[in-house]
Design a protein around this motif. Structure first.
Motif, PDB file in Angstrom:
ATOM      1  N   VAL A  98       9.736  18.150  34.924  1.00 53.76           N
ATOM      2  CA  VAL A  98      11.074  17.522  35.662  1.00 53.76           C
ATOM      3  C   VAL A  98      11.209  18.421  36.851  1.00 53.76           C
ATOM      4  O   VAL A  98      11.449  19.652  36.883  1.00 53.76           O
ATOM      5  N   PHE A  99      11.447  17.951  38.144  1.00 55.15           N
ATOM      6  CA  PHE A  99      11.708  18.528  39.410  1.00 55.15           C
ATOM      7  C   PHE A  99      12.876  17.827  40.291  1.00 55.15           C
ATOM      8  O   PHE A  99      12.739  16.690  40.455  1.00 55.15           O
ATOM      9  N   ALA A 100      14.033  18.608  40.180  1.00 53.56           N
ATOM     10  CA  ALA A 100      15.256  17.886  40.928  1.00 53.56           C
ATOM     11  C   ALA A 100      15.488  18.726  42.296  1.00 53.56           C
ATOM     12  O   ALA A 100      15.743  20.155  42.124  1.00 53.56           O
ATOM     13  N   ARG A 101      15.917  18.267  43.390  1.00 54.03           N
ATOM     14  CA  ARG A 101      16.185  18.904  44.454  1.00 54.03           C
ATOM     15  C   ARG A 101      17.407  18.133  45.157  1.00 54.03           C
ATOM     16  O   ARG A 101      17.347  17.094  45.438  1.00 54.03           O
ATOM     17  N   GLY A 102      18.749  19.033  45.224  1.00 55.37           N
ATOM     18  CA  GLY A 102      19.735  18.382  45.793  1.00 55.37           C
ATOM     19  C   GLY A 102      20.497  16.967  45.227  1.00 55.37           C
ATOM     20  O   GLY A 102      20.758  16.172  45.988  1.00 55.37           O
ATOM     21  N   VAL A 103      20.072  17.053  43.950  1.00 56.71           N
ATOM     22  CA  VAL A 103      20.474  15.739  43.230  1.00 56.71           C
ATOM     23  C   VAL A 103      22.162  15.503  43.106  1.00 56.71           C
ATOM     24  O   VAL A 103      22.995  16.451  42.821  1.00 56.71           O
ATOM     25  N   ARG A 104      22.453  14.483  43.934  1.00 58.67           N
ATOM     26  CA  ARG A 104      23.790  14.097  43.851  1.00 58.67           C
ATOM     27  C   ARG A 104      24.211  12.773  43.269  1.00 58.67           C
ATOM     28  O   ARG A 104      23.311  11.968  43.324  1.00 58.67           O
ATOM     29  N   LYS A 105      25.323  12.701  42.607  1.00 62.79           N
ATOM     30  CA  LYS A 105      25.728  11.468  42.109  1.00 62.79           C
ATOM     31  C   LYS A 105      27.180  11.342  42.093  1.00 62.79           C
ATOM     32  O   LYS A 105      28.119  12.257  41.737  1.00 62.79           O
ATOM     33  N   SER A 106      27.683   9.973  42.586  1.00 66.42           N
ATOM     34  CA  SER A 106      29.077   9.840  42.904  1.00 66.42           C
ATOM     35  C   SER A 106      29.474   8.463  42.205  1.00 66.42           C
ATOM     36  O   SER A 106      28.726   7.504  42.256  1.00 66.42           O
ATOM     37  N   TYR A 107      30.680   8.576  41.584  1.00 66.45           N
ATOM     38  CA  TYR A 107      31.182   7.087  41.102  1.00 66.45           C
ATOM     39  C   TYR A 107      32.375   7.033  42.029  1.00 66.45           C
ATOM     40  O   TYR A 107      33.509   7.557  41.883  1.00 66.45           O
ATOM     41  N   GLY A 108      32.200   6.057  43.148  1.00 64.55           N
ATOM     42  CA  GLY A 108      33.132   5.921  44.101  1.00 64.55           C
ATOM     43  C   GLY A 108      33.543   7.072  44.764  1.00 64.55           C
ATOM     44  O   GLY A 108      32.611   7.770  45.503  1.00 64.55           O
ATOM     45  N   THR A 109      34.731   7.672  44.696  1.00 65.75           N
ATOM     46  CA  THR A 109      35.110   8.907  45.436  1.00 65.75           C
ATOM     47  C   THR A 109      34.987  10.176  44.379  1.00 65.75           C
ATOM     48  O   THR A 109      34.907  11.049  45.340  1.00 65.75           O
ATOM     49  N   LEU A 110      34.435  10.084  43.371  1.00 65.45           N
ATOM     50  CA  LEU A 110      34.714  10.943  42.406  1.00 65.45           C
ATOM     51  C   LEU A 110      32.847  11.773  42.495  1.00 65.45           C
ATOM     52  O   LEU A 110      31.893  10.868  41.926  1.00 65.45           O
ATOM     53  N   GLU A 111      32.700  12.725  42.983  1.00 64.20           N
ATOM     54  CA  GLU A 111      31.300  13.164  42.838  1.00 64.20           C
ATOM     55  C   GLU A 111      31.286  14.231  41.812  1.00 64.20           C
ATOM     56  O   GLU A 111      31.789  15.119  41.541  1.00 64.20           O
ATOM     57  N   VAL A 112      30.148  13.509  40.739  1.00 66.03           N
ATOM     58  CA  VAL A 112      30.009  14.214  39.531  1.00 66.03           C
ATOM     59  C   VAL A 112      29.064  15.233  39.719  1.00 66.03           C
ATOM     60  O   VAL A 112      29.113  16.308  38.895  1.00 66.03           O
ATOM     61  N   LEU A 113      27.837  14.953  40.463  1.00 59.08           N
ATOM     62  CA  LEU A 113      26.656  15.877  40.503  1.00 59.08           C
ATOM     63  C   LEU A 113      26.879  16.204  42.127  1.00 59.08           C
ATOM     64  O   LEU A 113      26.925  15.627  43.124  1.00 59.08           O
ATOM     65  N   LYS A 114      27.053  17.756  42.471  1.00 54.65           N
ATOM     66  CA  LYS A 114      27.170  18.005  43.873  1.00 54.65           C
ATOM     67  C   LYS A 114      26.055  18.967  44.356  1.00 54.65           C
ATOM     68  O   LYS A 114      26.138  20.073  44.916  1.00 54.65           O
ATOM     69  N   GLY A 115      24.634  18.259  44.025  1.00 57.21           N
ATOM     70  CA  GLY A 115      23.373  18.847  44.569  1.00 57.21           C
ATOM     71  C   GLY A 115      22.910  19.995  43.610  1.00 57.21           C
ATOM     72  O   GLY A 115      23.163  21.011  43.507  1.00 57.21           O
TER      73      GLY A 115
END
Lengths: 268, 316
Positions: free
Chosen positions: A20-37
């Motif tokens: 598993v290799f992750a780089r700068g993973v971001r995830k937002s729901y609308g304006t709520l950013e749950v993962l910030k890199g």
């Protein structure tokens, strides 16, 4: 088609043994950013444990790995390949449902609430995906399912319905169900959080046995003891970012960050 | 609380046991219930007497018509209509319900509009509308570019009374079935489809193998009610001259003026079929609730169903 592990490895600098290799993973729901890199490396055959307060994004990250959630930024490769996309000419094309399903089938996932199919018996739960997704012959699927059930110590529950089992037994069936697809990676989303304290041990024992077989595991957990004993790396997440990571024994004994220290003092 | 009381009661020595045994309990006097009971008995007496002594009921006449050939063929038609319409309504309803939970807003809105319209317009009006479709469209034809007219058919040639009855009532009933099935789909915990997705099952498999089978348990009881309602609803087809049970009775009493006896015959057959359907519904509920009830081997289930007894401790 270019979503081949070798090309991706060269292009993104993925280590050869990366699962598993992750780089700068971001995830937002609308304006709520749950993962910030989020950057993560899980080498093949290793166990990564993710801890952190609730709402820190650790479960969301886990669900990104098998594309149950779509990323809003960054890249995430499993065994060197994108799960939900094909990369062509610098564009990520979403793959078709059938293709996504075939790739997802190689990533097993366990849930806090077990999620066994409640209208099927234990053996039917184990045979469902191999027979209907992989088109394994029924006899073979059944033999493999029985073998897996004996590995998790539930050979006597073959024809029971999930509601007739204890929480610990249900989670062990769920682990066997995930293993029936012969996954490359197993993702655990707080697998023991819904269990009565005396049932936690039997599930952790099965996970310990799995770790010894050399399968790659990413475990979101509150069981610090388990992380210390089995984990090859420990990752502490808070507020959508990784605060600290390292060798579990060293990190638990001597956390560098103040937030890690605070969190560990609460859960230990 | 009660635990504490119980343990105290157990630990404290009993005192005055002899005195307790001599006490007599005098039930409360419920005058309201006595009066209600008396009135109900009197009312029942008058109703039964009216049924028994009023010759206009014509019980013998009714008995004579009970197995009359045209009543029998009417009953058969009513049953055929019910089965065909219900089958179509379940198929259409399932499709509409799946559209209503689809990710596409267009599919969702279309399905919403379908339910809104076909549940909102009275069944009788829909029935007469479809029967008179020829007033709206003289013929139906399919014309393809470059190919020309593929086929063409005059509306009146296929919009027979029976066909329009089936069409109108299945579309109408499907509106209700869609809502029932949608509620069933919503009742399945989201973790079930999530686990299926994580196992790599495609959407269609998740629907047909995981979600719909579990929705069945919630869908069967209201569907049984709908089938019973539909059986009675089919009497509306009398308006467009489909010879169902009610129409057959009507055409007899239009000649003989034995109106009441024939209505009794009709009521008898509707009640008989509804009773049988209720029994069938009971066993269907058992069938689809099996993973919820206690474990029971197949043979035991067959034997129990055959003799109609209930297993100990099973929820009913």
């Amino acid at each position: 088609m270019s979503n081949t592990p070798s090309e991706n490895r060269a292009r993104f600098g993925v280590p050869a043994d990366s699962m598993v290799f992750a780089r700068g993973v971001r995830k937002s729901y609308g304006t709520l950013e749950v993962l910030k890199g989020v950057d993560i490396d899980v080498p093949a055959g290793s166990v990564a444990c993710i801890i952190g307060p609730s709402g820190s994004g650790k479960s969301t990250f886990l669900r990104c790995i098998n594309h149950l959630e779509k990323l809003t930024g960054g890249i995430l490769l499993v065994d060197g390949a994108f799960v939900g996309y094909d990369l062509r000419d610098d564009r990520l094309y979403e793959v078709k449902d059938d293709e996504l399903c075939q790739r997802r089938a190689e990533i097993g996932m366990l849930f806090q609430s077990f999620n066994l199919f409640s209208h099927m018996t234990v053996i039917e739960n184990l045979m469902e995906a191999p027979v209907h997704v992989r088109h394994v012959p029924v006899d073979q699927a059944k033999a493999e399912a029985l073998e897996l059930l004996s590995r998790v110590g539930l050979s006597d529950k073959v024809d029971r319905y999930p509601r007739e089992l204890s929480g610990g037994q249900q989670q062990r069936v769920a682990i066997a169900r995930a293993m029936a697809m012969k996954p490359k990676v197993l993702l655990f989303d707080e697998p023991t959080s819904a269990l009565d304290p005396e049932l936690v041990g039997e599930v952790l024992q099965v996970m310990r046995d799995l770790a010894e077989t050399g399968i790659t595991m990413v475990v979101v957990t509150h069981e610090i003891g388990f992380a210390r004993e089995i984990g090859d790396q420990l990752i502490f997440m808070d507020d959508g970012v990784i605060v600290e990571r390292g060798n579990p024994r060293e990190m638990i004994a001597d956390p560098q960050s103040l937030r890690t220290k605070e969190f560990l003092s609460k859960v230990l | 609380m009660s635990k504490v009381d119980a343990s105290e009661a157990r630990t404290q020595p009993s005192s005055g046991g002899g005195e307790v045994g001599r006490l007599v309990v005098v039930p409360r006097r419920s005058y309201g219930i006595w009066i209600g009971t008396a009135l109900t008995l009197v009312l029942s007496f008058f109703i039964l007497r009216a049924f028994a002594v009023n010759p206009a009921f014509g019980w013998e006449t009714a008995a004579g018509y009970l197995f009359h050939p045209s009543i029998m063929s009417g009953l058969l038609n009513t049953l055929i209509l019910t089965v065909v319409i219900m089958a179509l309504a379940i198929i259409i309803g399932t499709i509409v319900a799946i559209m209503r939970v689809s990710p596409s807003p267009v599919l969702r809105s279309f399905a919403g509009a379908y339910v809104w319209f076909f549940r909102g317009v009275p069944a009788l009006i829909q029935l007469i509308f479809w029967f008179n479709l020829a007033l709206l469209m003289r013929e139906l034809s399919l014309t393809l570019p470059f190919v020309g007219e593929v086929f063409s058919i005059r509306t009146n040639d296929f919009m027979t009374p029976f066909f329009s009855a089936v069409l109108a009532l299945s579309l109408c009933e499907a509106g209700y079935m869609a809502e029932i099935i949608r509620a069933g789909i919503k009742s399945v915990p989201s973790g079930q489809s999530e686990a299926a997705r994580a196992l790599g099952m495609p959407y269609r498999n998740i629907l047909t193998r995981i979600v719909l089978p579990q929705a069945m348990r919630f869908v069967v009881p209201p569907t049984g009610n709908e089938a019973i309602n539909l059986l009675k609803l089919t009497s509306l087809v009398t308006f467009i001259a489909v010879d169902d049970l009610f129409y057959s009775a009507q055409s007899i009493y239009a000649r003989t003026f034995e109106t009441i006896p024939l209505l009794i015959v009709v009521a008898f057959w509707y009640l008989a079929v509804v009773s049988i359907m209720s029994v069938g519904q009971h066993f269907l509920e058992r069938r689809f609730g099996r993973s919820e009830s206690r474990r029971e081997p197949r043979v035991a289930r067959v034997i129990r169903n055959a003799f109609g007894s209930r297993p100990k401790g099973a929820a009913t």
